[in-house]
Write an enzyme that holds these catalytic residues in place. Structure first.
Site, PDB file in Angstrom:
ATOM      1  N   LYS A 193      39.554  52.977  37.901  1.00 28.73           N
ATOM      2  CA  LYS A 193      40.950  52.580  38.105  1.00 28.73           C
ATOM      3  C   LYS A 193      41.061  51.062  38.026  1.00 28.73           C
ATOM      4  O   LYS A 193      40.518  50.344  38.863  1.00 28.73           O
ATOM      5  CB  LYS A 193      41.460  53.030  39.471  1.00 28.73           C
ATOM      6  CG  LYS A 193      42.974  52.813  39.569  1.00 28.73           C
ATOM      7  CD  LYS A 193      43.500  52.830  40.967  1.00 28.73           C
ATOM      8  CE  LYS A 193      43.389  51.521  41.681  1.00 28.73           C
ATOM      9  NZ  LYS A 193      44.163  50.431  41.077  1.00 28.73           N
ATOM     10  N   GLY A 245      36.919  43.950  45.032  1.00 26.36           N
ATOM     11  CA  GLY A 245      38.255  43.594  45.500  1.00 26.36           C
ATOM     12  C   GLY A 245      38.167  42.852  46.812  1.00 26.36           C
ATOM     13  O   GLY A 245      37.156  42.210  47.105  1.00 26.36           O
ATOM     14  N   SER A 246      39.208  42.965  47.603  1.00 29.05           N
ATOM     15  CA  SER A 246      39.274  42.171  48.831  1.00 29.05           C
ATOM     16  C   SER A 246      38.384  42.764  49.918  1.00 29.05           C
ATOM     17  O   SER A 246      38.120  43.967  49.942  1.00 29.05           O
ATOM     18  CB  SER A 246      40.715  42.123  49.315  1.00 29.05           C
ATOM     19  OG  SER A 246      41.177  43.442  49.504  1.00 29.05           O
ATOM     20  N   THR A 247      37.965  41.908  50.822  1.00 26.48           N
ATOM     21  CA  THR A 247      37.129  42.347  51.941  1.00 26.48           C
ATOM     22  C   THR A 247      37.896  43.349  52.805  1.00 26.48           C
ATOM     23  O   THR A 247      37.333  44.324  53.300  1.00 26.48           O
ATOM     24  CB  THR A 247      36.673  41.123  52.759  1.00 26.48           C
ATOM     25  OG1 THR A 247      35.813  40.345  51.915  1.00 26.48           O
ATOM     26  CG2 THR A 247      35.907  41.515  54.006  1.00 26.48           C
ATOM     27  N   GLY A 250      37.709  46.627  51.105  1.00 26.44           N
ATOM     28  CA  GLY A 250      36.295  47.029  51.134  1.00 26.44           C
ATOM     29  C   GLY A 250      35.934  47.641  52.477  1.00 26.44           C
ATOM     30  O   GLY A 250      35.241  48.655  52.566  1.00 26.44           O
ATOM     31  N   GLU A 267      31.759  44.712  46.180  1.00 26.08           N
ATOM     32  CA  GLU A 267      31.740  43.307  45.734  1.00 26.08           C
ATOM     33  C   GLU A 267      33.036  42.703  46.230  1.00 26.08           C
ATOM     34  O   GLU A 267      34.102  42.981  45.681  1.00 26.08           O
ATOM     35  CB  GLU A 267      31.700  43.225  44.203  1.00 26.08           C
ATOM     36  CG  GLU A 267      30.519  43.919  43.569  1.00 26.08           C
ATOM     37  CD  GLU A 267      29.252  43.094  43.637  1.00 26.08           C
ATOM     38  OE1 GLU A 267      29.321  41.932  44.066  1.00 26.08           O
ATOM     39  OE2 GLU A 267      28.193  43.626  43.290  1.00 26.08           O
ATOM     40  N   CYS A 301      36.243  35.271  42.661  1.00 29.61           N
ATOM     41  CA  CYS A 301      35.670  35.625  43.965  1.00 29.61           C
ATOM     42  C   CYS A 301      34.648  34.594  44.422  1.00 29.61           C
ATOM     43  O   CYS A 301      34.532  34.308  45.602  1.00 29.61           O
ATOM     44  CB  CYS A 301      35.038  37.004  43.885  1.00 29.61           C
ATOM     45  SG  CYS A 301      33.907  37.146  42.507  1.00 29.61           S
ATOM     46  N   GLU A 398      39.900  33.032  52.173  1.00 32.06           N
ATOM     47  CA  GLU A 398      39.920  32.960  50.719  1.00 32.06           C
ATOM     48  C   GLU A 398      41.376  32.736  50.267  1.00 32.06           C
ATOM     49  O   GLU A 398      42.263  33.498  50.646  1.00 32.06           O
ATOM     50  CB  GLU A 398      39.406  34.290  50.178  1.00 32.06           C
ATOM     51  CG  GLU A 398      39.245  34.327  48.693  1.00 32.06           C
ATOM     52  CD  GLU A 398      38.667  35.659  48.227  1.00 32.06           C
ATOM     53  OE1 GLU A 398      39.092  36.705  48.743  1.00 32.06           O
ATOM     54  OE2 GLU A 398      37.819  35.643  47.322  1.00 32.06           O
TER      55      GLU A 398
HETATM   56  P1  NAD Z   1      42.469  44.344  46.339  1.00 34.65           P
HETATM   57  O1  NAD Z   1      41.403  44.704  47.286  1.00 34.65           O
HETATM   58  O2  NAD Z   1      43.849  44.289  46.858  1.00 34.65           O
HETATM   59  O3  NAD Z   1      42.512  45.364  45.136  1.00 34.65           O
HETATM   60  C1  NAD Z   1      41.385  45.662  44.369  1.00 34.65           C
HETATM   61  C2  NAD Z   1      41.541  47.040  43.786  1.00 34.65           C
HETATM   62  O4  NAD Z   1      41.550  48.000  44.836  1.00 34.65           O
HETATM   63  C3  NAD Z   1      42.828  47.269  43.013  1.00 34.65           C
HETATM   64  O5  NAD Z   1      42.549  48.073  41.912  1.00 34.65           O
HETATM   65  C4  NAD Z   1      43.693  48.007  44.010  1.00 34.65           C
HETATM   66  O6  NAD Z   1      44.665  48.827  43.403  1.00 34.65           O
HETATM   67  C5  NAD Z   1      42.681  48.852  44.726  1.00 34.65           C
HETATM   68  N1  NAD Z   1      43.041  49.259  46.084  1.00 34.65           N
HETATM   69  C6  NAD Z   1      43.903  48.673  46.952  1.00 34.65           C
HETATM   70  N2  NAD Z   1      43.950  49.369  48.104  1.00 34.65           N
HETATM   71  C7  NAD Z   1      43.080  50.398  47.982  1.00 34.65           C
HETATM   72  C8  NAD Z   1      42.667  51.460  48.837  1.00 34.65           C
HETATM   73  N3  NAD Z   1      43.131  51.580  50.067  1.00 34.65           N
HETATM   74  N4  NAD Z   1      41.744  52.324  48.372  1.00 34.65           N
HETATM   75  C9  NAD Z   1      41.234  52.201  47.145  1.00 34.65           C
HETATM   76  N5  NAD Z   1      41.610  51.249  46.266  1.00 34.65           N
HETATM   77  C10 NAD Z   1      42.513  50.338  46.694  1.00 34.65           C
HETATM   78  O7  NAD Z   1      41.995  42.991  45.688  1.00 34.65           O
HETATM   79  P2  NAD Z   1      42.737  42.163  44.561  1.00 34.65           P
HETATM   80  O8  NAD Z   1      43.779  41.371  45.241  1.00 34.65           O
HETATM   81  O9  NAD Z   1      43.093  43.006  43.411  1.00 34.65           O
HETATM   82  O10 NAD Z   1      41.533  41.235  44.038  1.00 34.65           O
HETATM   83  C11 NAD Z   1      41.209  40.074  44.626  1.00 34.65           C
HETATM   84  C12 NAD Z   1      39.986  40.237  45.507  1.00 34.65           C
HETATM   85  O11 NAD Z   1      38.872  40.702  44.752  1.00 34.65           O
HETATM   86  C13 NAD Z   1      39.552  38.927  46.085  1.00 34.65           C
HETATM   87  O12 NAD Z   1      39.277  39.069  47.456  1.00 34.65           O
HETATM   88  C14 NAD Z   1      38.277  38.605  45.321  1.00 34.65           C
HETATM   89  O13 NAD Z   1      37.390  37.780  46.001  1.00 34.65           O
HETATM   90  C15 NAD Z   1      37.720  39.935  45.053  1.00 34.65           C
HETATM   91  N6  NAD Z   1      36.781  39.910  43.915  1.00 34.65           N
HETATM   92  C16 NAD Z   1      35.449  40.032  44.155  1.00 34.65           C
HETATM   93  C17 NAD Z   1      34.533  39.987  43.106  1.00 34.65           C
HETATM   94  C18 NAD Z   1      33.053  40.126  43.369  1.00 34.65           C
HETATM   95  O14 NAD Z   1      32.312  40.370  42.436  1.00 34.65           O
HETATM   96  N7  NAD Z   1      32.572  39.995  44.580  1.00 34.65           N
HETATM   97  C19 NAD Z   1      34.982  39.836  41.811  1.00 34.65           C
HETATM   98  C20 NAD Z   1      36.348  39.709  41.582  1.00 34.65           C
HETATM   99  C21 NAD Z   1      37.237  39.765  42.657  1.00 34.65           C
END
Ligand code: NAD
Length: 802
Positions: A193, A245-247, A250, A267, A301, A398
């Protein structure tokens, strides 16, 4: 009209726009409406609920995409499940061919991919064209190699199964590649997704899968927002979840998957330090900062978002940075002469603005260059903040935008302290002309990647991932590939053989005092104390547990440890951690060998005691002998489970160092009460972790023998701590404790679930191994699994050459 010589001085240049036509044509060909890609077919999105996809540089809607619901996720997972046998049957070379074809396809369509990415995400075309897309192709090439070699490098291993993958919007295509390539190479199938802001390049990738003839169901694409992601995570037929995605999200995923048996890699975010020493080449540092925080508008990130600069050069660096910032161009992402493009969405822009405004209210000095900003779209100027309160969210959180905070330090040790003063641990950059300083600091920084005199370098051959609240698991390199291979299933932790009838130690009827425990009377032949900080100690509360033999006779008592005992033990383990980790592997091996030597002198006496519990002299002797061999095995591994130098395509060495995780909690297996403790403690100790161990709950008495052995060996105080007690009392404290970095539980499914659920606070690395199907007597044959779990990999990038 300026003259040529004027131009050489001013370095003025005009716009150099990339033609969006190729991407616009592709969007039009799909009537700007997209569904999902399931079982090799594109869904028409005609009747579906859709969401809008924007072009961040103008704010206009460029497409509509279907929102996947539970039924869609069900279909995609079923397709991925059904595709698994054929995908495995295709064989290593067949899968490698297809991954290779994908990389070639990406190269062929590089211009379309890059343009579409910049249109959708707002990142400068220079970056999508020169970095994102080439790295995507490189990822598929590299993993075509892993696919080819799987059966030689990882004999007997197959793909983990159906993998649910959820990715963010900041590197839409690159994050797809990081996830999809290793999964397919391992023999797994995928339901992916993309982020709802940026689904377009994933849709184009799905077309490429059709084009190269990837078997239907091997790659499935489901679009939607967090609800769709949540449906994938919750799906019963998914074997592994890989999330970037976000902590915050996660953490939610860790909670939701707890006890499900799904593998999980996370990640997550970061607040990475960018450390500048006085002797650094400041002009190079300035360009480093540009790459660290203004690359992709800081929506990275691992962005170097906290500059820590040594006092003596702080003013000079700030002056140089401001001068450089004046020359940065913010504008249309499709202009090849632009340094910063647009922020992905209005919501994200408002979030950045509000964090900066909040910091300013708290007294931070906020500086932006005088250059003009585009009139339309979502843009934020490059920004540097000084005088930031270290408690302010601007300093600790962040920002995920083109905003960097800066403060000074005096000494290298202060630099390390400040660098580590964050809950994250994704990356760090160290700038100094003194290699000794760089290589002294790099191991001390808690981060998965450390760049020396460089920043934001990535490659498929090198693992990438976090320490602490930046998550666990790696992407790239052998360590990333391994995440997608199935692990042996050892069944549940039920005592075996006659041990099946073992009763857990139970509270004594008269709540005896610890004083009574000292006098091993009443027919009880054994008492144990707690072992904390190198000393035998009384428990905080004076309750005892009675241990019974397999025949049901009482044979000894152990203290019922409390939360306070666990907290004391964690404190002792933390105190000992740095010293133990910094010993040489040779020295740790010597200590384990010596422990084994001491054990060999007492084997028969210990085996006799063990036999009182089990009633089986032969089995007890075998168990004690196996414990000695286990110690030898992990002593042997201590200086062999070492790192490697990755062959990344830059002029540098990329050192993959295996580091201990830190303070580990351990619930030892119920089965094989003497051996089980050794077999789980030894790998943790051999690799530099310190441990708080809770012995077998059916027979914790052998802990007394171990404590005596520790006391007569050279293990420093606090390196091993032992707290006996009831698991249900102790597990919550260990799992909740934010100073525990890893937690191993050899126990039941329910115990594992509780531990995983509670570990979300600091996102500690858990290994809830359901373990008695495991052959403890021959445990060293699966030593690698233990060694892997006892370490984390840090990649240190060191450039060389002029
Ligand atoms: P986010 O966590 O809001 O969303 C990431 C993904 O998760 C999206 O596809 C979103 O639709 C999905 N999502 C949201 N809620 C969910 C849930 N409850 N269950 C399952 N999926 C869900 O993050 P974002 O705002 O899209 O991305 C930015 C974040 O990603 C930042 O914190 C950044 O540091 C992190 N990031 C980390 C890395 C890494 O390799 N460590 C790389 C890129 C981005």
């Amino acid at each position: 009209m300026p003259s040529i010589s004027d131009l050489f001085v001013s370095l003025e240049y005009g716009p150099a726009p990339e033609n969006a036509g190729v991407a616009e044509t592709w969007l039009d060909a799909h009537a700007r409406r997209f569904g999902h890609f399931i079982d090799g077919a594109r869904d028409a999105a005609e009747d579906a609920e859709t969401f809008e996809v924007y072009r961040p540089s103008t704010g206009e809607v460029i497409a509509r995409v279907a929102q996947g619901d539970d039924d869609v996720v069900d279909r995609a997972v079923a397709a991925a499940r059904a595709a698994l046998p054929e995908w495995e049957a295709l064989g290593a070379a067949g899968r490698a061919d297809l991954l290779y074809a994908l990389s070639r396809g990406i190269q062929r369509r590089a211009r379309l991919f890059a343009t579409l990415e910049s249109l959708d995400n707002g990142k400068p075309i220079r970056e999508s064209r020169d970095l994102d897309v080439p790295l995507v192709a490189r990822h598929f090439y590299h993993h075509a190699g892993w696919a080819q070699l799987r059966d030689q490098t990882h004999p007997g291993r197959q793909g983990v199964g159906v993998v649910g993958q959820i990715i963010p919007w900041n590197f839409p295509l690159l994050m797809l590649a990081w996830k999809v390539a290793p999964a397919l190479a391992a023999g797994s199938t995928v339901v992916l997704k993309p982020a709802e802001y940026t689904p377009l390049t994933a849709l184009l990738f799905a077309e490429l899968c059709e084009e190269v003839g990837l078997p239907p169901g091997v790659f499935n694409l489901v679009n939607g927002d967090g609800r769709t992601g949540a449906a994938i995570v919750a799906h019963d037929d998914v074997d592994k979840i890989a999330f970037t995605g976000s902590t915050e999200v996660g953490r939610e995923l860790r909670r939701v998957t707890a006890g499900s048996g799904k593998r999980l890699s996370l990640e997550l975010g970061g607040k990475s330090p960018f450390v500048v020493f006085e002797d650094a080449d400041l002009d190079a540092v300035v360009e480093g900062v540009v790459d660290a925080i203004w690359f992709n508008q800081g929506q990275v990130c691992c962005a170097g978002s906290r500059i820590l600069v040594q006092e003596g050069v702080e003013d000079r660096l700030l002056e140089k940075l401001r001068a450089r910032m004046e020359t940065l161009r913010v504008g249309d992402p499709l202009d090849k002469a632009v340094d910063l493009g647009a922020i992905v969405d209005r919501v994200q822009l408002e979030r950045i603005e509000s964090m900066v405004a909040g910091g300013a209210r708290e007294g931070a000095t906020v500086w932006t260059p005088s250059s003009t900003m585009p009139d339309t779209g979502w843009f934020h100027p490059p920004t540097i903040c000084t005088d930031v309160d270290p408690g302010s969210p601007l300093w600790t959180e962040e920002i995920f935008g083109p905003v960097v905070v800066m403060r000074s330090f005096r000494t290298p040790s202060e630099a390390v302290e400040l660098a580590n003063d964050t809950r994250y641990g994704l990356a760090a950059s160290i700038w100094t002309e003194n290699l000794n300083v760089a290589l002294d600091i790099a191991p001390q920084v808690k981060a998965g990647t450390v760049w020396v005199n460089c920043t934001n370098l990535f490659d498929a051959a090198s693992g990438f991932g976090g320490y602490r609240e930046s998550g666990f698991g790696r992407e790239g390199g052998e360590e990333g590939f391994e995440e997608y291979l199935a692990r042996p299933n050892h069944g549940t932790d039920q005592p075996f053989g006659p041990e099946r009838d073992a009763r857990p130690a139970e509270e004594t009827p008269d709540a005896a005092s610890a004083g009574a425990a000292d006098s091993a009377g009443g027919g009880l032949d054994r008492t144990v104390k707690l072992y904390v900080g190198g000393r035998q100690s009384r428990p905080d509360a004076e309750y005892l547990l009675r241990v019974r033999s397999l025949d049901g006779d009482p044979i000894g008592e152990v203290p019922r440890g409390t939360r306070k005992d666990i907290r004391n033990a964690v404190e002792a383990a933390r105190k000992a951690q740095g010293g133990w980790a910094s010993r040489t592997a040779h020295n740790r091996a010597q200590i384990l060998y010596y422990l084994a030597e001491n054990l060999s002198q007492r084997e028969s006496e210990i085996a006799d005691r063990l036999a009182r519990w089990s009633g089986d002299g032969d089995a007890s002797r075998a168990e004690v002998a196996a414990a000695r061999r286990t110690l030898f095995t992990y002593a042997a591994w201590a200086d062999k489970w070492d790192g490697r130098v990755h062959a990344t395509p830059f002029r540098n060495v990329t050192l993959a160092m295996r580091e201990p995780i830190g303070v580990a909690g351990l619930f030892a297996p119920r089965a094989a009460p003497f051996l089980g403790l050794a077999a789980t403690l030894a790998p943790l100790l051999a690799l530099g972790n310190t441990v708080v161990a809770v012995p077998s709950s059916v027979n914790p008495l052998p802990a007394a023998d171990w404590i005596q052995l520790f006391e007569t060996s050279d293990i420093p105080a606090g390196v091993v701590n032992i707290v006996t007690g009831v698991r249900d009392d102790l597990a919550p404290t260990l799992a909740d404790h934010d100073d525990v970095d890893a937690l191993w539980c050899f126990g039941t499914r329910e115990e594992g679930a509780e531990i995983e659920r509670r570990s979300t606070g600091n996102l500690k690395r858990t290994w809830c191994a359901l373990g008695a199907g495991r052959d403890w007597l021959g445990v060293h044959s699966d030593a690698e699994e233990f060694l892997r779990e006892a370490t984390q990999i840090k990649n240190i990038w060191v450039p060389y050459g002029a």
